[in-house]
Enzyme design. Structure first.
Site, PDB file in Angstrom:
ATOM      1  N   TYR A   2       0.798  -1.224   0.000  1.00  0.00           N
ATOM      2  CA  TYR A   2       0.000   0.000   0.000  1.00  0.00           C
ATOM      3  C   TYR A   2       0.831   1.274   0.000  1.00  0.00           C
ATOM      4  CZ  TYR A   2      -4.491  -2.270   0.385  1.00  0.00           C
ATOM      5  OH  TYR A   2      -5.620  -2.985   0.126  1.00  0.00           O
ATOM      6  N   LYS A  26       3.265 -14.922   3.480  1.00  0.00           N
ATOM      7  CA  LYS A  26       3.566 -15.680   2.263  1.00  0.00           C
ATOM      8  C   LYS A  26       5.100 -15.776   2.164  1.00  0.00           C
ATOM      9  CE  LYS A  26       2.304 -17.672  -1.637  1.00  0.00           C
ATOM     10  NZ  LYS A  26       1.329 -18.777  -1.816  1.00  0.00           N
ATOM     11  N   ASP A  38      -2.760 -18.227   1.453  1.00  0.00           N
ATOM     12  CA  ASP A  38      -3.721 -18.972   0.619  1.00  0.00           C
ATOM     13  C   ASP A  38      -4.353 -20.121   1.400  1.00  0.00           C
ATOM     14  OD1 ASP A  38      -1.097 -19.816   0.553  1.00  0.00           O
ATOM     15  OD2 ASP A  38      -1.153 -20.567  -1.489  1.00  0.00           O
ATOM     16  N   ASP A  45      -6.523  -6.855   3.940  1.00  0.00           N
ATOM     17  CA  ASP A  45      -7.624  -6.289   3.172  1.00  0.00           C
ATOM     18  C   ASP A  45      -8.500  -7.413   2.616  1.00  0.00           C
ATOM     19  OD1 ASP A  45      -9.115  -4.364   1.710  1.00  0.00           O
ATOM     20  OD2 ASP A  45      -7.923  -4.804  -0.076  1.00  0.00           O
TER      21      ASP A  45
HETATM   22 MG    MG Z   1     -10.991  -3.636   1.445  1.00  0.00          MG
END
Ligand code: MG
Ligand code: NAI
Length: 348
Positions: A130, A182, A216, A240
Site C-alpha cells: 500500500y 507468504k 492462501d 484487506d
Molecule cells: Mg478492502
C-alpha cells in the site's frame, strides 16, 4: 444515598460523512444517547460534504478537531474519482499514523453461512504494497508494457503491529494469535513479518498461543473450519482481502465494523462505503456503525456499555425480528433504531 455516577464525559469528533452516512450517524447518535455513553460529540465535516464548504474533503478544522480529541467516529466518505483529491481515508491513516486496523467478525444474525463465529483480524495499515511505489517501463510504443510495484515492510513496523495483536489478545481474553504470511515465496517482504512474529510471540509464551499460516491456506481454512482461528494478524494487502472474506462468513458488509488505531488518534468506522445506490431512502443498515461505536466504547474502557449495546442489537434482531433489506428484512433505518432505543430503555 449517592447517585450512580454517569461515566466521565469524553470529547470525540463525529463525522457524518456522505451518502447513507448522515442517516446512520444520526441513528447511532440517538442510540448512544439512550445508552448513556460518555461521548461529547464535536461534529466536523469530511468528504463531498466538506468540498462544498471548504474546497477540501479533509478540511484543516476537521484534522485539528481529531488532533485535539484523539478520538473519532466516522461515517463513510465518498472518494471523488479523477478530481485530483487523494483518498481521505489514506490521508487520515498517514496524518495520525493509524498503523493498526482492527476488524472483529462475530455472528449476530442467525442463519448466515456460519454460526458462532467470533474472530478478530488485525491488519497492518501503513506498509506493504500500500505504500504505492509503482511505475511502468515502456517498451516500443507501449508506455505501460511493464508494471512494477514495490512493497515495504519494516522490522519496526512489523514489531509494532505484532505487539499490538498479542496485547489485544491478552486484553480481550483471547487464546491464540495466527500470523499470516507468504514467506515461502516473498522471502524478504513477507519473511520479515513472519520471523518478527515468531520473535514477538516468545514474549507472550505461556499466555497466548501462536500459530502461523500461509495466506492462501488460511483463506481456504477460513471456509472449511473458521472456528479454529481466534486472532489473525497480517500485512496490509492480505488483511484487506481476508477481512472481506471473514465479513462474508457472518453476513457481509452491513455487519462489519472497523477501528483504525495509532499513536496519535483512534478512528472508528463501518467497513462499508457511502452506498450511493440507497442513500436518502431510509433503508441503510446502521449495525456496522453501531458495532464500530461499541469498539469505540471498549477503546475508552467502557466494556459494559459496549456489551449492553451488543445485547440490545441481538435482541432487536432475534426477538423483534427487525432487520433492514440487506439482511433480508423490511425494516427502515429508523425502525431498527427505535427498536434498539426501546430495548435499551427497558434494560436500563
Ligand atoms: Mg478492502
Ligand atoms: P459500498 O460499501 O458503499 O456499497 C456496496 C453495496 O453494499 C451497495 O449495494 C450498497 O447499497 C450496499 N451497502 C453498503 N453499506 C450498506 C448498509 N449500511 N446498509 C445496506 N446496504 C449497504 O461500496 P461502493 O459502492 O463500492 O462505494 C461507494 C463509495 O463509498 C465510493 O465513493 C467509495 O470510495 C466509498 N467507500 C468509502 C469507505 C469509507 O469511507 N471507509 C469504504 C468503502 C468505500
Amino acid at each position: 444515598m449517592t447517585e450512580p455516577s454517569r461515566a466521565k464525559q469524553i470529547e470525540a469528533t463525529l463525522i457524518p460523512g456522505d451518502g447513507i452516512g448522515p442517516e446512520i450517524v444520526e441513528g447511532v447518535r440517538s442510540v448512544l444517547e439512550t445508552l448513556g455513553s460518555p461521548f461529547l460529540w464535536v461534529e466536523r465535516a469530511a468528504g463531498m460534504a466538506a468540498i462544498a464548504t471548504y474546497g477540501d474533503p479533509l478540511p484543516e478544522e476537521t484534522l485539528a478537531s481529531i488532533r485535539r480529541t484523539k478520538l473519532a467516529l466516522k461515517g463513510p466518505l465518498t472518494t471523488p474519482v479523477g478530481e485530483g483529491f487523494r483518498s481521505v481515508n489514506v490521508r487520515l491513516r498517514e496524518e495520525f499514523e493509524l498503523y493498526a486496523n482492527v476488524r472483529p467478525v462475530r455472528s449476530l444474525v442467525p442463519g448466515q453461512r456460519y454460526d458462532n463465529i467470533d474472530l478478530v483480524l488485525i491488519r497492518e495499515n501503513l506498509e506493504g504494497l500500500y505504500v504505492g511505489f509503482e511505475h511502468y517501463v515502456p517498451i516500443g510504443d507501449d508506455p505501460h508494457a511493464v508494471a512494477i510495484a514495490s512493497g515495504i515492510n519494516t522490522r519496526a513496523g512489523a514489531r509494532r503491529i505484532l505487539r499490538f495483536a498479542f496485547d489485544y489478545a491478552l486484553r480481550y481474553g483471547r487464546r491464540k494469535v495466527t500470523v499470516v504470511h507468504k514467506a515461502n515465496v516473498l522471502k524478504a517482504l513477507s519473511g520479515v513479518f513472519l520471523t518478527t512474529g515468531l520473535e514477538i510471540a516468545k514474549e507472550y509464551a505461556g499466555r497466548i498461543e501462536v500459530d502461523q499460516r500461509i495466506v492462501d491456506a488460511c483463506a481456504m481454512q477460513l471456509v472449511i473450519n473458521p472456528w479454529q482461528f481466534d486472532v489473525i494478524v497480517t500485512t496490509n494487502l492480505f488483511g484487506d482481502i481476508l477481512s472481506d472474506e471473514m465479513a462474508g462468513l457472518v453476513g457481509g458488509l452491513g455487519l462489519a465494523p472497523g477501528a483504525n488505531i495509532g499513536e496519535r488518534a483512534a478512528i472508528f468506522e463501518a467497513v462499508h462505503g457511502s452506498a450511493p445506490d440507497i442513500a436518502g431512502r431510509g433503508i441503510a443498515n446502521p449495525i456496522s456503525l453501531l458495532l464500530a461505536a461499541a469498539l469505540m466504547l471498549e477503546h475508552v474502557g467502557q466494556e459494559q456499555l459496549a456489551d449492553r449495546l451488543r445485547a440490545a442489537l441481538h435482541a432487536t434482531i432475534q426477538q423483534d425480528h427487525l432487520t433492514t433489506p440487506d439482511l433480508g428484512g423490511s425494516a427502515s433505518t429508523r425502525q431498527v433504531i427505535a427498536a434498539l432505543v426501546r430495548r435499551l430503555k427497558t434494560t436500563a
